[in-house]
Design an enzyme around this catalytic site. Structure first.
Site, PDB file in Angstrom:
ATOM      1  CG  HIS A 267     -44.211  43.470  51.991  1.00 63.29           C
ATOM      2  ND1 HIS A 267     -44.438  42.372  52.780  1.00 63.29           N
ATOM      3  CD2 HIS A 267     -44.614  44.546  52.741  1.00 63.29           C
ATOM      4  CE1 HIS A 267     -44.944  42.748  53.939  1.00 63.29           C
ATOM      5  NE2 HIS A 267     -45.066  44.060  53.935  1.00 63.29           N
ATOM      6  CG  HIS A 306     -39.415  34.526  55.697  1.00 60.47           C
ATOM      7  ND1 HIS A 306     -39.069  35.339  56.747  1.00 60.47           N
ATOM      8  CD2 HIS A 306     -40.618  34.952  55.259  1.00 60.47           C
ATOM      9  CE1 HIS A 306     -40.036  36.212  56.941  1.00 60.47           C
ATOM     10  NE2 HIS A 306     -40.990  36.009  56.054  1.00 60.47           N
ATOM     11  CG  ASP A 362     -46.072  35.096  49.666  1.00 62.30           C
ATOM     12  OD1 ASP A 362     -47.246  35.418  49.871  1.00 62.30           O
ATOM     13  OD2 ASP A 362     -45.103  35.807  49.971  1.00 62.30           O
TER      14      ASP A 362
HETATM   15  N1  CMC Z   1     -34.459  29.861  45.680  1.00 60.66           N
HETATM   16  C1  CMC Z   1     -33.171  29.492  45.515  1.00 60.66           C
HETATM   17  N2  CMC Z   1     -32.164  29.931  46.283  1.00 60.66           N
HETATM   18  C2  CMC Z   1     -32.475  30.788  47.273  1.00 60.66           C
HETATM   19  C3  CMC Z   1     -33.786  31.214  47.515  1.00 60.66           C
HETATM   20  C4  CMC Z   1     -34.796  30.711  46.678  1.00 60.66           C
HETATM   21  N3  CMC Z   1     -36.080  31.078  46.863  1.00 60.66           N
HETATM   22  N4  CMC Z   1     -33.808  32.062  48.563  1.00 60.66           N
HETATM   23  C5  CMC Z   1     -32.530  32.164  48.970  1.00 60.66           C
HETATM   24  N5  CMC Z   1     -31.726  31.393  48.191  1.00 60.66           N
HETATM   25  C6  CMC Z   1     -30.292  31.177  48.371  1.00 60.66           C
HETATM   26  C7  CMC Z   1     -29.502  32.388  47.910  1.00 60.66           C
HETATM   27  O1  CMC Z   1     -29.165  32.255  46.536  1.00 60.66           O
HETATM   28  C8  CMC Z   1     -28.309  32.331  48.822  1.00 60.66           C
HETATM   29  O2  CMC Z   1     -27.456  31.297  48.345  1.00 60.66           O
HETATM   30  P1  CMC Z   1     -25.854  31.499  48.418  1.00 60.66           P
HETATM   31  O3  CMC Z   1     -25.555  31.551  49.888  1.00 60.66           O
HETATM   32  O4  CMC Z   1     -25.315  30.319  47.720  1.00 60.66           O
HETATM   33  O5  CMC Z   1     -25.567  32.786  47.714  1.00 60.66           O
HETATM   34  C9  CMC Z   1     -28.890  31.855  50.151  1.00 60.66           C
HETATM   35  O6  CMC Z   1     -30.051  31.076  49.772  1.00 60.66           O
HETATM   36  C10 CMC Z   1     -29.307  32.966  51.102  1.00 60.66           C
HETATM   37  O7  CMC Z   1     -30.216  33.846  50.394  1.00 60.66           O
HETATM   38  P2  CMC Z   1     -30.371  35.410  50.672  1.00 60.66           P
HETATM   39  O8  CMC Z   1     -30.824  36.068  49.417  1.00 60.66           O
HETATM   40  O9  CMC Z   1     -29.170  35.941  51.362  1.00 60.66           O
HETATM   41  O10 CMC Z   1     -31.551  35.423  51.732  1.00 60.66           O
HETATM   42  P3  CMC Z   1     -32.425  36.694  52.161  1.00 60.66           P
HETATM   43  O11 CMC Z   1     -32.793  36.488  53.582  1.00 60.66           O
HETATM   44  O12 CMC Z   1     -31.780  37.987  51.794  1.00 60.66           O
HETATM   45  O13 CMC Z   1     -33.730  36.555  51.226  1.00 60.66           O
HETATM   46  C11 CMC Z   1     -35.903  36.101  50.447  1.00 60.66           C
HETATM   47  C12 CMC Z   1     -34.954  36.161  51.669  1.00 60.66           C
HETATM   48  C13 CMC Z   1     -37.331  35.769  50.926  1.00 60.66           C
HETATM   49  C14 CMC Z   1     -35.947  37.463  49.731  1.00 60.66           C
HETATM   50  C15 CMC Z   1     -35.391  34.988  49.489  1.00 60.66           C
HETATM   51  O14 CMC Z   1     -35.375  33.743  50.144  1.00 60.66           O
HETATM   52  C16 CMC Z   1     -36.188  34.915  48.194  1.00 60.66           C
HETATM   53  O15 CMC Z   1     -35.910  35.640  47.239  1.00 60.66           O
HETATM   54  N6  CMC Z   1     -37.241  34.019  48.129  1.00 60.66           N
HETATM   55  C17 CMC Z   1     -38.090  33.953  46.984  1.00 60.66           C
HETATM   56  C18 CMC Z   1     -39.148  35.067  47.024  1.00 60.66           C
HETATM   57  C19 CMC Z   1     -40.211  34.831  48.050  1.00 60.66           C
HETATM   58  O16 CMC Z   1     -40.762  33.739  48.169  1.00 60.66           O
HETATM   59  N7  CMC Z   1     -40.550  35.886  48.826  1.00 60.66           N
HETATM   60  C20 CMC Z   1     -41.600  35.811  49.832  1.00 60.66           C
HETATM   61  C21 CMC Z   1     -41.096  36.085  51.206  1.00 60.66           C
HETATM   62  S1  CMC Z   1     -42.348  35.749  52.449  1.00 60.66           S
HETATM   63  C22 CMC Z   1     -43.519  37.035  52.277  1.00 60.66           C
HETATM   64  C23 CMC Z   1     -43.231  38.293  53.062  1.00 60.66           C
HETATM   65  O17 CMC Z   1     -42.687  38.199  54.179  1.00 60.66           O
HETATM   66  O18 CMC Z   1     -43.573  39.396  52.560  1.00 60.66           O
END
Ligand code: CMC
Length: 434
Positions: A267, A306, A362
């Site tokens: 978060h 996100h 971020d």
């Molecule tokens: N780098 C590379 N690949 C990614 C990333 C990333 N940052 N984020 C998602 N993917 C890929 C993931 O591997 C998946 O690929 P595939 O379909 O081939 O398996 C696809 O994109 C969908 O990802 P997901 O994990 O299902 O997406 P999610 O909605 O569950 O996750 C997230 C969202 C923010 C946790 C994720 O994008 C992530 O880990 N980002 C990096 C951490 C980050 O920057 N977090 C800050 C969020 S904003 C602050 C807040 O709101 O608190």
């Protein structure tokens, strides 16, 4: 066409008509769907609330596909360009931007409450010299409930309002003192002749000078960061605030719980991960190899992607501009060049484009905080200061919503069936794991 859903239960062949309002069905309406009279009724199963609205809210609107963020209808871009943090807080809490006269009263109320009881200072001085500032903030906010026992009267509007003033005003003081403590520096009292953000910077950085005057560009940059972080609808910490608040506990205890939720790396901690990643990349020439590793599934591009935004996070766009303004004053940070190049490459790459992965809030905020001279441990604290307004707005909406009750989800019990107690000497050893 009827605003309803017709559901056929294939277990019984019975058909049900379920009303649809605001694009949602009410989960309790599913309870009428039963296989027999003893059946509890159908539940919806939604770990992590991926598709469950927990409230009706008129505070913050996000359209993730179109990259839109609005507070009470006002686009975040306009608030960031023209607004101040205190008027944004007023907007979130009370639904409208204040008039000049209202802003004067509101600013006075907040300024008037920036000091904390001297016992709070002693409490803070009791923490270890290397205590994490976020752990201190969470604990001290919780401790405030012992200073203001009347705060437990959450059904009294005047009492609620007083705690709102106190929390918005005192969180920056506690936040700055938690930083001073971790640096072994004397705590600086609020300077009530300064504005909200300038006063915070003074409490953070004042040394021997009679008055600390931060560079106006840095004051404005922080003000914009505060506006951008003030609320983000039903995120993890807002949900914690509402869930804890639904028990009718005082707002200090609920807000401490919300801040604890923010402390987690999924978060409020992602900007720290961005800085670690940029440091690991270290040099522009290492970027292509790093991107290839991410695409091969070895780690993530931190600060990208996100759950809600499937477009450029509108906050990231504004923060990028703020970064330029900050670096004009502080000098350019090598990390910024790596971040800009990384973003450029990622935004053109089919892997990121096809997955709709764009920079989030971020990606640049940590670089700015670092340029302002803040240690990484202060990053979640910097998030908590402005988010206090959002948490309180969510809490006020909750306590005044006649539809809300104590938050109490159901579970699908999948454990053992009934079994008899066995004395310790006759039990089979099982490794205790969690
Ligand atoms: N780098 C590379 N690949 C990614 C990333 C990333 N940052 N984020 C998602 N993917 C890929 C993931 O591997 C998946 O690929 P595939 O379909 O081939 O398996 C696809 O994109 C969908 O990802 P997901 O994990 O299902 O997406 P999610 O909605 O569950 O996750 C997230 C969202 C923010 C946790 C994720 O994008 C992530 O880990 N980002 C990096 C951490 C980050 O920057 N977090 C800050 C969020 S904003 C602050 C807040 O709101 O608190």
């Amino acid at each position: 066409m009827e605003d309803s859903l017709t559901v056929t239960d294939n277990r019984t062949g019975r058909t049900y008509e379920i009303p649809v309002a605001d694009g949602a069905i009410r989960a309790p309406d599913l309870r009428q769907i039963k296989v027999d009279d003893d059946d509890f009724g159908l539940l919806s199963y939604d770990p992590a609330f991926l598709n469950t609205a927990s409230c009706r809210s008129s505070i913050t609107e996000i359209d993730g596909d179109r990259g839109i963020l609005r507070y009470r209808g006002y686009p975040i871009e306009q608030l960031a360009e023209h607004g101040s943090y205190l008027e944004t807080a007023h907007l979130l809490l009370f639904g409208e931007l204040p008039t000049e006269a209202e802003l004067e009263v509101w600013t006075h109320e907040i300024t008037y409450h920036t000091f904390v009881h001297e016992n709070v200072k002693q409490l803070m001085q009791g923490f270890r010299y290397d205590a994490h500032p976020m752990g201190m903030l969470i604990s001290v906010v919780a401790a405030l409930s012992t200073f203001y026992p009347e705060a437990s009267r959450v059904d009294d509007a005047d009492v609620r309002m007083l705690q709102v003033h106190r929390l918005i005003a005192k969180v920056p003081t506690i936040a700055a003192w938690s930083y001073r403590h971790s640096r072994g520096l004397p705590y600086v009292y609020p300077d009530n002749d300064l504005g909200f953000t300038a006063n915070f910077l003074s409490m953070m950085f004042k040394m021997a000078e009679p008055r600390f005057e931060a560079h106006p560009a840095l004051v404005r940059a922080l003000e914009v960061l505060f506006i951008l972080h003030a609320d983000h609808e039903q995120n993890c910490s807002a949900n914690a605030m509402r869930s804890i608040g639904s028990s009718k506990v005082d707002p200090y205890s609920a807000l401490a719980g919300a801040a604890a939720a923010l402390y987690g790396p999924l978060h409020g901690g992602a900007n720290e991960a961005v800085l670690k990643m940029l440091a690991e990349i270290g040099n522009l020439k290492n970027i292509p190899a790093f991107v290839e590793k991410v695409k091969a599934g070895e780690g993530r591009l931190m600060g990208f992607g996100h759950r809600i935004y499937k477009n450029y996070d509108p906050r990231a766009k504004i923060i990028k501009q703020v970064a330029d303004e900050v670096f004009e004053v502080t000098g350019r940070n090598a990390m910024l060049d790596i971040a800009l190049e990384l973003e450029k490459i990622a935004l053109e790459d089919e892997y990121f484009v096809s997955r709709k992965l764009y920079p989030n809030v971020d990606f640049y905020s940590g670089i700015i905080y670092q340029a302002l001279g803040l240690p990484v441990a202060m990053f979640p604290v910097m998030f908590a200061i402005p988010r206090t307004a959002g948490w309180l707005a969510q809490w006020l909406e909750l306590v005044q919503d006649p539809e809300q009750k104590i938050a109490r989800p159901r579970q699908l019990y999948v454990g053992s069936d009934v079994r008899d107690y066995v004395p310790a000497g006759k039990r089979r050893a099982v490794a205790a794991t969690v």
